[in-house]
Motif scaffolding. Structure first.
Motif, PDB file in Angstrom:
ATOM      1  N   ARG A  65     -15.273  -4.331  -2.402  1.00 46.72           N
ATOM      2  CA  ARG A  65     -15.508  -5.719  -3.177  1.00 46.72           C
ATOM      3  C   ARG A  65     -15.295  -6.993  -2.281  1.00 46.72           C
ATOM      4  NH1 ARG A  65     -13.542  -4.304  -9.203  1.00 46.72           N
ATOM      5  NH2 ARG A  65     -14.783  -2.403  -9.589  1.00 46.72           N
ATOM      6  N   TRP A  66     -14.662  -6.571  -1.275  1.00 45.04           N
ATOM      7  CA  TRP A  66     -13.729  -7.958  -0.560  1.00 45.04           C
ATOM      8  C   TRP A  66     -14.069  -7.602   1.085  1.00 45.04           C
ATOM      9  CZ3 TRP A  66      -9.166  -5.470  -2.991  1.00 45.04           C
ATOM     10  CH2 TRP A  66      -8.754  -5.741  -4.210  1.00 45.04           C
ATOM     11  N   ASN A  67     -13.785  -8.755   1.725  1.00 43.96           N
ATOM     12  CA  ASN A  67     -13.950  -8.747   3.252  1.00 43.96           C
ATOM     13  C   ASN A  67     -13.131  -7.327   3.733  1.00 43.96           C
ATOM     14  OD1 ASN A  67     -13.607  -9.264   6.124  1.00 43.96           O
ATOM     15  ND2 ASN A  67     -14.420 -11.014   5.634  1.00 43.96           N
ATOM     16  N   PRO A  68     -13.959  -6.660   4.544  1.00 44.50           N
ATOM     17  CA  PRO A  68     -13.089  -5.433   5.194  1.00 44.50           C
ATOM     18  C   PRO A  68     -11.561  -5.904   5.578  1.00 44.50           C
ATOM     19  CG  PRO A  68     -15.580  -5.476   5.870  1.00 44.50           C
ATOM     20  CD  PRO A  68     -15.236  -6.769   5.176  1.00 44.50           C
ATOM     21  N   LEU A  69     -11.602  -7.222   6.291  1.00 44.36           N
ATOM     22  CA  LEU A  69     -10.150  -7.545   6.856  1.00 44.36           C
ATOM     23  C   LEU A  69      -9.180  -7.459   6.371  1.00 44.36           C
ATOM     24  CD1 LEU A  69     -11.594 -10.387   9.431  1.00 44.36           C
ATOM     25  CD2 LEU A  69     -11.035  -8.087   9.762  1.00 44.36           C
ATOM     26  N   TRP A  70      -9.367  -7.382   4.745  1.00 44.45           N
ATOM     27  CA  TRP A  70      -8.341  -7.444   4.071  1.00 44.45           C
ATOM     28  C   TRP A  70      -7.537  -6.231   4.025  1.00 44.45           C
ATOM     29  CZ3 TRP A  70      -6.026 -11.388   1.403  1.00 44.45           C
ATOM     30  CH2 TRP A  70      -6.949 -12.363   1.083  1.00 44.45           C
ATOM     31  N   GLN A  71      -8.286  -5.092   4.474  1.00 42.30           N
ATOM     32  CA  GLN A  71      -7.633  -3.814   4.722  1.00 42.30           C
ATOM     33  C   GLN A  71      -6.409  -3.796   5.637  1.00 42.30           C
ATOM     34  OE1 GLN A  71      -9.869  -0.282   4.820  1.00 42.30           O
ATOM     35  NE2 GLN A  71     -11.783  -1.429   4.285  1.00 42.30           N
ATOM     36  N   LEU A  72      -6.477  -4.932   6.458  1.00 40.95           N
ATOM     37  CA  LEU A  72      -5.356  -5.292   7.642  1.00 40.95           C
ATOM     38  C   LEU A  72      -3.936  -5.545   6.830  1.00 40.95           C
ATOM     39  CD1 LEU A  72      -7.303  -6.847  10.309  1.00 40.95           C
ATOM     40  CD2 LEU A  72      -6.512  -4.481  10.452  1.00 40.95           C
ATOM     41  N   LEU A  73      -3.808  -5.859   5.443  1.00 37.80           N
ATOM     42  CA  LEU A  73      -2.902  -6.088   4.967  1.00 37.80           C
ATOM     43  C   LEU A  73      -1.936  -4.876   5.013  1.00 37.80           C
ATOM     44  CD1 LEU A  73      -3.992  -8.378   2.165  1.00 37.80           C
ATOM     45  CD2 LEU A  73      -2.729  -9.159   4.044  1.00 37.80           C
ATOM     46  N   LEU A  74      -2.579  -3.666   4.956  1.00 35.78           N
ATOM     47  CA  LEU A  74      -1.799  -2.394   5.149  1.00 35.78           C
ATOM     48  C   LEU A  74      -0.747  -2.489   6.463  1.00 35.78           C
ATOM     49  CD1 LEU A  74      -4.565  -0.058   4.064  1.00 35.78           C
ATOM     50  CD2 LEU A  74      -2.453  -0.753   2.534  1.00 35.78           C
ATOM     51  N   LEU A  75      -1.310  -3.019   7.517  1.00 38.02           N
ATOM     52  CA  LEU A  75      -0.760  -3.029   8.535  1.00 38.02           C
ATOM     53  C   LEU A  75       0.782  -3.493   8.693  1.00 38.02           C
ATOM     54  CD1 LEU A  75      -0.653  -2.140  11.697  1.00 38.02           C
ATOM     55  CD2 LEU A  75      -1.700  -4.436  12.158  1.00 38.02           C
ATOM     56  N   PRO A  76       0.901  -4.458   8.355  1.00 41.46           N
ATOM     57  CA  PRO A  76       2.294  -5.137   8.339  1.00 41.46           C
ATOM     58  C   PRO A  76       3.295  -4.285   7.437  1.00 41.46           C
ATOM     59  CG  PRO A  76       0.964  -6.974   7.676  1.00 41.46           C
ATOM     60  CD  PRO A  76       0.186  -5.653   7.762  1.00 41.46           C
ATOM     61  N   LEU A  77       2.899  -3.791   6.346  1.00 38.53           N
ATOM     62  CA  LEU A  77       3.517  -2.759   5.490  1.00 38.53           C
ATOM     63  C   LEU A  77       3.880  -1.434   6.394  1.00 38.53           C
ATOM     64  CD1 LEU A  77       1.705  -3.087   1.937  1.00 38.53           C
ATOM     65  CD2 LEU A  77       3.846  -4.157   2.739  1.00 38.53           C
ATOM     66  N   GLN A  78       3.003  -0.941   6.888  1.00 40.95           N
ATOM     67  CA  GLN A  78       3.205   0.085   7.964  1.00 40.95           C
ATOM     68  C   GLN A  78       4.192  -0.177   8.956  1.00 40.95           C
ATOM     69  OE1 GLN A  78      -0.164   2.891   8.693  1.00 40.95           O
ATOM     70  NE2 GLN A  78      -1.379   1.287   7.831  1.00 40.95           N
ATOM     71  N   LEU A  79       4.116  -1.231   9.573  1.00 38.74           N
ATOM     72  CA  LEU A  79       4.995  -1.565  10.680  1.00 38.74           C
ATOM     73  C   LEU A  79       6.395  -1.714  10.095  1.00 38.74           C
ATOM     74  CD1 LEU A  79       2.954  -4.119  12.669  1.00 38.74           C
ATOM     75  CD2 LEU A  79       3.203  -1.937  13.085  1.00 38.74           C
ATOM     76  N   LEU A  80       6.553  -2.386   9.076  1.00 35.10           N
ATOM     77  CA  LEU A  80       7.792  -2.581   8.287  1.00 35.10           C
ATOM     78  C   LEU A  80       8.402  -1.065   8.048  1.00 35.10           C
ATOM     79  CD1 LEU A  80      10.183  -4.605   7.173  1.00 35.10           C
ATOM     80  CD2 LEU A  80       8.795  -4.344   5.100  1.00 35.10           C
ATOM     81  N   ASN A  81       7.685  -0.184   7.555  1.00 35.04           N
ATOM     82  CA  ASN A  81       8.219   1.283   7.226  1.00 35.04           C
ATOM     83  C   ASN A  81       8.620   1.686   8.676  1.00 35.04           C
ATOM     84  OD1 ASN A  81       8.863   3.090   5.655  1.00 35.04           O
ATOM     85  ND2 ASN A  81       6.971   4.001   5.486  1.00 35.04           N
ATOM     86  N   VAL A  82       7.698   1.900   9.531  1.00 33.64           N
ATOM     87  CA  VAL A  82       8.125   2.414  10.893  1.00 33.64           C
ATOM     88  C   VAL A  82       9.357   1.694  11.531  1.00 33.64           C
ATOM     89  CG1 VAL A  82       7.240   2.728  13.349  1.00 33.64           C
ATOM     90  CG2 VAL A  82       5.645   3.096  11.285  1.00 33.64           C
ATOM     91  N   GLY A  83       9.379   0.343  11.448  1.00 41.22           N
ATOM     92  CA  GLY A  83      10.428  -0.380  12.056  1.00 41.22           C
ATOM     93  C   GLY A  83      12.072  -0.104  11.403  1.00 41.22           C
ATOM     94  N   TYR A  84      11.745   0.152  10.067  1.00 42.60           N
ATOM     95  CA  TYR A  84      12.968   0.674   9.321  1.00 42.60           C
ATOM     96  C   TYR A  84      13.387   1.804   9.413  1.00 42.60           C
ATOM     97  CZ  TYR A  84      16.340   0.508   5.316  1.00 42.60           C
ATOM     98  OH  TYR A  84      17.205   0.719   4.513  1.00 42.60           O
ATOM     99  N   SER A  85      12.590   2.830   9.633  1.00 41.47           N
ATOM    100  CA  SER A  85      12.850   4.263  10.027  1.00 41.47           C
ATOM    101  C   SER A  85      13.217   4.242  11.478  1.00 41.47           C
ATOM    102  CB  SER A  85      11.629   5.234   9.741  1.00 41.47           C
ATOM    103  OG  SER A  85      10.746   4.862  10.636  1.00 41.47           O
ATOM    104  N   THR A  86      13.002   3.504  12.485  1.00 38.45           N
ATOM    105  CA  THR A  86      13.310   3.329  13.730  1.00 38.45           C
ATOM    106  C   THR A  86      14.802   3.071  13.707  1.00 38.45           C
ATOM    107  OG1 THR A  86      11.249   2.977  14.708  1.00 38.45           O
ATOM    108  CG2 THR A  86      12.996   2.694  16.006  1.00 38.45           C
TER     109      THR A  86
END
Length: 394
Positions: A65-86
């Motif tokens: 329903r939205w612009n496909p680029l909105w899916q990139l909002l998942l990226l910061p959350l993944q990076l935060l999770n990976v960084g925290y686990s690192t």
């Protein structure tokens, strides 16, 4: 189309979101595996739960329903999770770095190239921040630069491969469109001469005793013209083998005296009353068979859907030859004009000649580097075919 978790990169936001969900589930599985061997499994379970929550968001939010680029909002959350686990696991970059590369493969599969170039520094910077917290700075910077280079190169390689595949598919689709057009042309143009021949033969057979010699000769002449036309159409079957791999029609160009070509086309459609106003010295460089096809469709369309008089005139203008076919009928309705040169674009009230024949003219004109357009007249309509006096070499 059947649904699956992984689909082609051209399948749109639905496939991109579910690919992201699969990656997040993979991250959760890795956290659960670590929990089995870790002295403090609670953090592993927390990271696994976070990844599963993000996977649910990716899988079930209506991204389309939205612009496909909105899916990139998942990226910061993944990076935060990976960084925290690192940080938590004291620089466990051996497992996280390949995961981040997979994330960039997902980006390359589903987004434009500039997204790869824009997000790779963000990935490297977040990873660097985590490694700087737990490892020597020099080592962390080196690892970060390597990760940045790998993410960019992998992303660009995937993007380039997808672009090449799309170009190949577009070329194949163009070839198939031409083949379909040529097949449709034959089916379309054979009906009229066959109907004329059938009528003439029936009249000669049923009324031969009462028919005068002049009338019989006229009907037989009509049959002969239609046989000639069918022979010309049958040779068009060879066009199937004249389509280049890039989807363009190869033309057998030759100088053609336009007044002769127009006269032949008028005779082919039985337009004895068509007025021809073409300068005898006017010559064009065209494929003769394709020119005949365009002229027959234009003149035949004017005779069927317009009213007499039908006038064909031509003039030379600055390297272009303008061929105008004018009728004096009711004209073309406004709702039909916008789809006049599209395939089967007109409504049934105007016959498939409007929807197919004029589309064929447009396609052949473009193959010659020209174009065709419509202009209203008072009364009637003008169809103007523009051809170059000399086709540029390709």
């Amino acid at each position: 189309m059947s649904r699956s978790w992984f689909r082609s990169a051209d399948a749109g936001p639905w496939a991109a979101a579910r690919q992201a969900a699969v990656l997040l589930v993979m991250g959760a599985v890795l956290n659960l595996v670590l929990a089995v061997f870790d002295e403090y499994p609670y953090l592993d379970l927390l990271y696994a739960g976070t990844n599963l929550a993000l996977a649910a968001v990716a899988a079930f939010v209506p991204w389309r329903r939205w612009n496909p680029l909105w899916q990139l909002l998942l990226l910061p959350l993944q990076l935060l999770n990976v960084g925290y686990s690192t940080v938590t696991f004291g620089g466990f970059e051996t497992g996280n770095a390949p995961y981040l590369v997979l994330v960039h493969v997902w980006i390359a599969l589903n987004f434009p190239r500039w997204v790869t170039l824009a997000t790779a520094p963000l990935t490297a910077a977040s990873y660097l921040a985590a490694l700087l917290y737990v490892e020597p700075a020099a080592l962390s910077v080196a690892q970060c630069l390597i990760l940045l280079l790998v993410c960019v190169l992998v992303g660009l390689a995937v993007t380039a491969q997808l672009a090449a595949q799309r170009r190949d598919r577009d070329r194949i689709a163009q070839v198939e469109r031409w083949r379909a057009a040529l097949t449709a042309t034959l089916a379309h143009d054979l009906r009229s001469p066959l109907a004329t021949m059938q009528t003439a033969v029936e009249m000669v057979r049923e009324e031969s005793d009462e028919m005068s010699a002049a009338e019989r000769d006229r009907l037989l002449g009509s049959v002969q013209r239609q046989i000639t036309r069918i022979n010309r159409l049958s040779t068009s079957l060879l066009d199937m083998e004249r389509i280049d791999t890039d989807g363009t029609l190869r033309l057998d160009l030759a100088p053609v005296r336009l007044v002769d070509a127009v006269a032949e086309a008028v005779e082919a459609v039985g337009g004895a009353g068509v007025a021809v106003q073409v300068p005898p010295e006017l010559t064009v460089e065209v494929d003769p068979e394709r020119l005949q096809q365009m002229l027959i469709n234009l003149v035949g369309n004017a005779l069927r859907h317009g009213r007499a008089p039908v006038v064909v005139r031509a003039e030379d203008a600055a390297g272009w030859v303008s061929i105008e076919v004018r009728d004096h009928g009711p004209g073309i309705p406004p709702e039909v004009r916008r789809t006049l040169f599209t395939r089967f674009g007109a409504d049934g009230a105007h016959g498939d000649t409007v929807g197919l024949g004029l589309w064929i003219v447009d396609q052949l004109a473009r193959a010659h580097g020209g174009r065709v357009r419509h202009e209203p007249a008072q009364p009637g309509a003008r169809l103007i075919l523009l051809l170059r006096e000399r086709v540029p070499s390709r």
